[in-house]
Design a protein around this motif. Sequence first.
Motif, PDB file in Angstrom:
ATOM      1  N   MET A   1       0.831  -1.181   0.000  1.00 18.94           N
ATOM      2  CA  MET A   1       0.000   0.000   0.000  1.00 18.94           C
ATOM      3  C   MET A   1       0.884   1.256   0.000  1.00 18.94           C
ATOM      4  N   GLU A   2       1.888   1.264   0.855  1.00 17.74           N
ATOM      5  CA  GLU A   2       2.767   2.430   0.915  1.00 17.74           C
ATOM      6  C   GLU A   2       3.566   2.602  -0.371  1.00 17.74           C
ATOM      7  N   LEU A   3       3.989   1.496  -0.971  1.00 16.19           N
ATOM      8  CA  LEU A   3       4.728   1.583  -2.225  1.00 16.19           C
ATOM      9  C   LEU A   3       3.853   2.193  -3.312  1.00 16.19           C
ATOM     10  N   ASN A   4       2.617   1.777  -3.402  1.00 12.01           N
ATOM     11  CA  ASN A   4       1.693   2.347  -4.379  1.00 12.01           C
ATOM     12  C   ASN A   4       1.554   3.854  -4.153  1.00 12.01           C
ATOM     13  N   ARG A   5       1.360   4.252  -2.915  1.00 13.12           N
ATOM     14  CA  ARG A   5       1.202   5.679  -2.601  1.00 13.12           C
ATOM     15  C   ARG A   5       2.462   6.462  -2.962  1.00 13.12           C
ATOM     16  N   GLU A   6       3.615   5.971  -2.553  1.00  8.35           N
ATOM     17  CA  GLU A   6       4.855   6.718  -2.791  1.00  8.35           C
ATOM     18  C   GLU A   6       5.211   6.771  -4.276  1.00  8.35           C
ATOM     19  N   ALA A   7       4.913   5.708  -5.017  1.00  8.42           N
ATOM     20  CA  ALA A   7       5.162   5.726  -6.461  1.00  8.42           C
ATOM     21  C   ALA A   7       4.268   6.762  -7.136  1.00  8.42           C
ATOM     22  N   ARG A   8       3.020   6.819  -6.698  1.00  5.26           N
ATOM     23  CA  ARG A   8       2.101   7.815  -7.245  1.00  5.26           C
ATOM     24  C   ARG A   8       2.559   9.228  -6.877  1.00  5.26           C
ATOM     25  N   GLN A   9       3.002   9.417  -5.651  1.00  7.14           N
ATOM     26  CA  GLN A   9       3.473  10.734  -5.210  1.00  7.14           C
ATOM     27  C   GLN A   9       4.712  11.168  -5.991  1.00  7.14           C
ATOM     28  N   PHE A  10       5.613  10.236  -6.260  1.00  7.84           N
ATOM     29  CA  PHE A  10       6.804  10.541  -7.047  1.00  7.84           C
ATOM     30  C   PHE A  10       6.397  10.936  -8.468  1.00  7.84           C
ATOM     31  N   THR A  11       5.450  10.229  -9.041  1.00  7.95           N
ATOM     32  CA  THR A  11       4.966  10.545 -10.381  1.00  7.95           C
ATOM     33  C   THR A  11       4.347  11.939 -10.413  1.00  7.95           C
ATOM     34  N   ILE A  12       3.550  12.246  -9.417  1.00 10.93           N
ATOM     35  CA  ILE A  12       2.925  13.575  -9.319  1.00 10.93           C
ATOM     36  C   ILE A  12       3.990  14.651  -9.130  1.00 10.93           C
ATOM     37  N   ALA A  13       4.989  14.380  -8.301  1.00  8.72           N
ATOM     38  CA  ALA A  13       6.066  15.346  -8.066  1.00  8.72           C
ATOM     39  C   ALA A  13       6.847  15.617  -9.353  1.00  8.72           C
ATOM     40  N   LEU A  14       7.079  14.567 -10.143  1.00 10.30           N
ATOM     41  CA  LEU A  14       7.754  14.771 -11.431  1.00 10.30           C
ATOM     42  C   LEU A  14       6.909  15.651 -12.349  1.00 10.30           C
ATOM     43  N   ASN A  15       5.607  15.402 -12.386  1.00 12.91           N
ATOM     44  CA  ASN A  15       4.712  16.206 -13.206  1.00 12.91           C
ATOM     45  C   ASN A  15       4.735  17.668 -12.761  1.00 12.91           C
ATOM     46  N   ARG A  16       4.640  17.879 -11.469  1.00  7.44           N
ATOM     47  CA  ARG A  16       4.665  19.264 -10.951  1.00  7.44           C
ATOM     48  C   ARG A  16       5.970  19.949 -11.303  1.00  7.44           C
ATOM     49  N   HIS A  17       7.069  19.214 -11.156  1.00  7.47           N
ATOM     50  CA  HIS A  17       8.380  19.800 -11.429  1.00  7.47           C
ATOM     51  C   HIS A  17       8.507  20.179 -12.907  1.00  7.47           C
ATOM     52  N   LEU A  18       8.007  19.328 -13.776  1.00  8.25           N
ATOM     53  CA  LEU A  18       8.027  19.664 -15.201  1.00  8.25           C
ATOM     54  C   LEU A  18       7.210  20.921 -15.480  1.00  8.25           C
ATOM     55  N   HIS A  19       6.077  21.064 -14.814  1.00 11.59           N
ATOM     56  CA  HIS A  19       5.269  22.280 -14.977  1.00 11.59           C
ATOM     57  C   HIS A  19       6.029  23.504 -14.486  1.00 11.59           C
ATOM     58  N   VAL A  20       6.687  23.382 -13.350  1.00 10.77           N
ATOM     59  CA  VAL A  20       7.487  24.491 -12.825  1.00 10.77           C
ATOM     60  C   VAL A  20       8.562  24.885 -13.817  1.00 10.77           C
ATOM     61  N   MET A  21       9.244  23.876 -14.377  1.00 10.56           N
ATOM     62  CA  MET A  21      10.328  24.163 -15.319  1.00 10.56           C
ATOM     63  C   MET A  21       9.832  24.849 -16.587  1.00 10.56           C
ATOM     64  N   ARG A  22       8.579  24.605 -16.963  1.00 11.18           N
ATOM     65  CA  ARG A  22       8.010  25.274 -18.137  1.00 11.18           C
ATOM     66  C   ARG A  22       7.691  26.733 -17.829  1.00 11.18           C
ATOM     67  N   GLU A  23       7.293  26.978 -16.578  1.00  9.55           N
ATOM     68  CA  GLU A  23       6.833  28.315 -16.192  1.00  9.55           C
ATOM     69  C   GLU A  23       7.951  29.235 -15.729  1.00  9.55           C
ATOM     70  N   ARG A  24       8.966  28.657 -15.108  1.00 10.44           N
ATOM     71  CA  ARG A  24      10.046  29.473 -14.542  1.00 10.44           C
ATOM     72  C   ARG A  24      11.229  28.574 -14.223  1.00 10.44           C
ATOM     73  N   CYS A  25      12.273  29.182 -13.772  1.00 12.09           N
ATOM     74  CA  CYS A  25      13.454  28.427 -13.355  1.00 12.09           C
ATOM     75  C   CYS A  25      13.141  27.740 -12.015  1.00 12.09           C
ATOM     76  N   ALA A  26      13.414  26.453 -11.943  1.00 12.92           N
ATOM     77  CA  ALA A  26      13.154  25.715 -10.703  1.00 12.92           C
ATOM     78  C   ALA A  26      14.059  26.247  -9.581  1.00 12.92           C
ATOM     79  N   GLU A  27      13.465  26.404  -8.418  1.00 14.50           N
ATOM     80  CA  GLU A  27      14.205  26.892  -7.257  1.00 14.50           C
ATOM     81  C   GLU A  27      14.569  25.717  -6.357  1.00 14.50           C
TER      82      GLU A  27
END
Length: 119
Positions: free
Chosen positions: A1-27
């Motif tokens: 259960m925790e592995l499923n959650r953390e894998a999903r969270q990592f996937t979401i974090a990658l998506n968010r980071h890509l959005h940040v990189m499109r909008e501005r320089c990542a901090e």
Amino acid sequence: MELNREARQFTIALNRHLHVMRERCAEDTDSDALDEAKNAHRDRYSQAQMIAPEEVLMRASVVNQALNKVYGQVKRLERGAPGPGETMETAAQAQYEVWDMLRTMRTAMRHDLGVSHED
């Protein structure tokens, strides 16, 4: 259960980071959030390697490899040193494709737990 959650969270974090990189320089805070998700996933995956049944572990390994591949692409893009053929678009596509792998992993997990009627 925790592995499923953390894998999903990592996937979401990658998506968010890509959005940040499109909008501005990542901090630093952006990179820290991505690294925290990566580290949490790494810890859960390490635990699963010791206790998960073979079918689940096979699927989890595919997800782990895909996530780490996307993470590497994102970090190279962030540094301005992409590998051959690596672009924001290829990284975003690779991140999007992880969702299918996650669904396959989740199905294997649910089957192992006996809560899925899929064969």
